[in-house]
Design a protein around this motif. Structure first.
Motif, PDB file in Angstrom:
ATOM      1  N   SER A  57       0.835  -1.199   0.000  1.00 20.88           N
ATOM      2  CA  SER A  57       0.000   0.000   0.000  1.00 20.88           C
ATOM      3  C   SER A  57       0.866   1.243   0.000  1.00 20.88           C
ATOM      4  CB  SER A  57      -0.914   0.009   1.233  1.00 20.88           C
ATOM      5  OG  SER A  57      -1.640   1.217   1.304  1.00 20.88           O
ATOM      6  N   GLN A 121      -9.410  -3.973   2.268  1.00 24.26           N
ATOM      7  CA  GLN A 121      -9.651  -2.845   1.373  1.00 24.26           C
ATOM      8  C   GLN A 121     -10.606  -1.827   1.988  1.00 24.26           C
ATOM      9  OE1 GLN A 121     -10.817  -5.012  -2.148  1.00 24.26           O
ATOM     10  NE2 GLN A 121      -8.806  -4.713  -3.136  1.00 24.26           N
ATOM     11  N   ASP A 124      -8.055   0.232   3.919  1.00 24.69           N
ATOM     12  CA  ASP A 124      -7.146   0.981   3.053  1.00 24.69           C
ATOM     13  C   ASP A 124      -7.510   0.685   1.596  1.00 24.69           C
ATOM     14  OD1 ASP A 124      -5.082   2.180   1.698  1.00 24.69           O
ATOM     15  OD2 ASP A 124      -3.468   1.017   2.647  1.00 24.69           O
ATOM     16  N   SER A 126      -6.308   1.737  -1.075  1.00 21.81           N
ATOM     17  CA  SER A 126      -5.168   1.665  -1.995  1.00 21.81           C
ATOM     18  C   SER A 126      -4.396   0.353  -1.878  1.00 21.81           C
ATOM     19  CB  SER A 126      -4.207   2.834  -1.720  1.00 21.81           C
ATOM     20  OG  SER A 126      -3.576   2.688  -0.452  1.00 21.81           O
ATOM     21  N   ILE A 127      -4.806  -0.525  -0.967  1.00 22.87           N
ATOM     22  CA  ILE A 127      -4.055  -1.748  -0.721  1.00 22.87           C
ATOM     23  C   ILE A 127      -4.171  -2.715  -1.900  1.00 22.87           C
ATOM     24  CG2 ILE A 127      -5.897  -3.108   0.373  1.00 22.87           C
ATOM     25  CD1 ILE A 127      -3.817  -3.948   2.494  1.00 22.87           C
TER      26      ILE A 127
END
Length: 322
Positions: A57, A121, A124, A126-127
């Motif tokens: 990430s 997800q 986060d 963007s993971i």
């Protein structure tokens, strides 16, 4: 003009503190065994069974938030560790999520993996998940058995080879030195809880091969010098042989370590355990070739004339100079 890391002729007394160094090696072996049995190894997914999900990430890893997101899934033992590596950029934040094999299942199902990824997800967006590795408990048990047999078979084969090529005293010295190298490596992995997986087993076998190579080189020179210097005490012959092969040992170990240190620093976390094991093994293997294997032969003694049948090996020089 040739490069020399050590002088052409050296006369270091490697056996001056032979009792101290040998005693320290035996203590280190016992301590490694105690740490191994009391603390245990940090088995990787190869030996434990389950699934390892690697996450990446641009945001900092929040282990607590990851764990809270996965708790409603009731996955049992879940281990989340952040991975640090000097080669990572500022926007590369990596973690390893290890999930134990679920009861009644050979491995974590694809549905469970998808649920884990969806939950993370939510924490986060963007993971990403660069890799997912799964091993069933039955397979992991077979891998443990195969790994133990591989190391044991290598030690037995080496012992038999040294026995045929030299004498039984040399065989015992070589195998004790190999046990020393393997046990200290396992103890170090247990003490610092470094991940122990199939790559580590490959590293242990590499250490065994490298260590015995260095030991055999010195043993060959010892055999030559025993024939050449028939009146010289065994300890002096041993010391002379180590000095004569010192340049080769330093060059071989030194050049190997240069490559390994580069891999250790720049190779990334995926191979770090493997490279660390070999790096440590090169150092301890070089040490044990002199201070363990040769000490054993020095204590047991050996015959002087290799052209005659071995009627009393180990008795001709069974009391070396201290």
């Amino acid at each position: 003009m040739r490069l020399r890391l050590v002088p052409q002729e050296t006369n270091y007394d490697f056996f001056r503190w032979r009792k101290t160094t040998f005693g320290a090696s035996m203590v280190a072996m016992v301590l490694s065994l105690v740490v191994w049995l009391s603390v245990g190894l940090n088995f990787g997914i190869d030996f434990q069974g389950g699934t390892t999900i690697r996450t990446e990430s641009t945001q900092a890893v929040d282990v607590g938030a990851y764990r809270a997101a996965l708790q409603p899934l009731n996955l049992g033992d879940v281990s989340i560790t952040e991975v640090f590596d000097p080669s990572f950029g500022a926007d590369e934040n990596v973690a390893m999520v290890r999930i134990q094999a679920q009861d009644g299942e050979e491995s974590v199902t694809a549905e469970t993996v998808n649920a884990v990824e969806a939950a993370l997800q939510q924490v986060d967006p963007s993971i990403t998940f660069p890799s997912v590795e799964s091993v069933g408990p039955k397979v992991s048990g077979e891998l443990v058995q195969a790994a133990v047999l591989a190391v044991a078979a290598a030690l037995v084969a080496i012992m038999f080879y040294i026995w045929l090529r030299f004498e039984w005293q040399f065989s015992i010295g070589a195998v004790v030195a190999l046990f020393h190298d393997v046990l200290l490596t396992i103890g170090l992995f247990s003490l610092f809880q470094i991940r122990f997986d199939l790559a580590t087993i490959a590293a242990l076998l590499t250490i065994v091969g490298y260590s015995i190579n260095d030991t055999v080189v010195i043993f060959d020179r010892v055999r030559e010098n025993l024939i050449k210097y028939k009146k010289k005490p065994l300890q002096e012959v041993m010391n002379l042989s180590v000095n004569e092969t010192l340049s080769r040992t330093v060059m071989t170990s030194g050049t190997t370590l240069i490559a390994l240190i580069a891999l250790l620093v720049l190779g990334g976390d995926v191979i770090r355990g493997f490279v660390f094991a070999i790096t440590w093994g090169i150092v301890v293997g070089t040490y044990s070739s002199v201070y363990v294997a040769k000490n054993i032969v020095l204590m047991l003694g050996t015959k002087r004339d290799w052209s005659k049948p071995d009627e009393g090996a180990g008795t001709n020089f069974g009391t070396p100079n201290a």
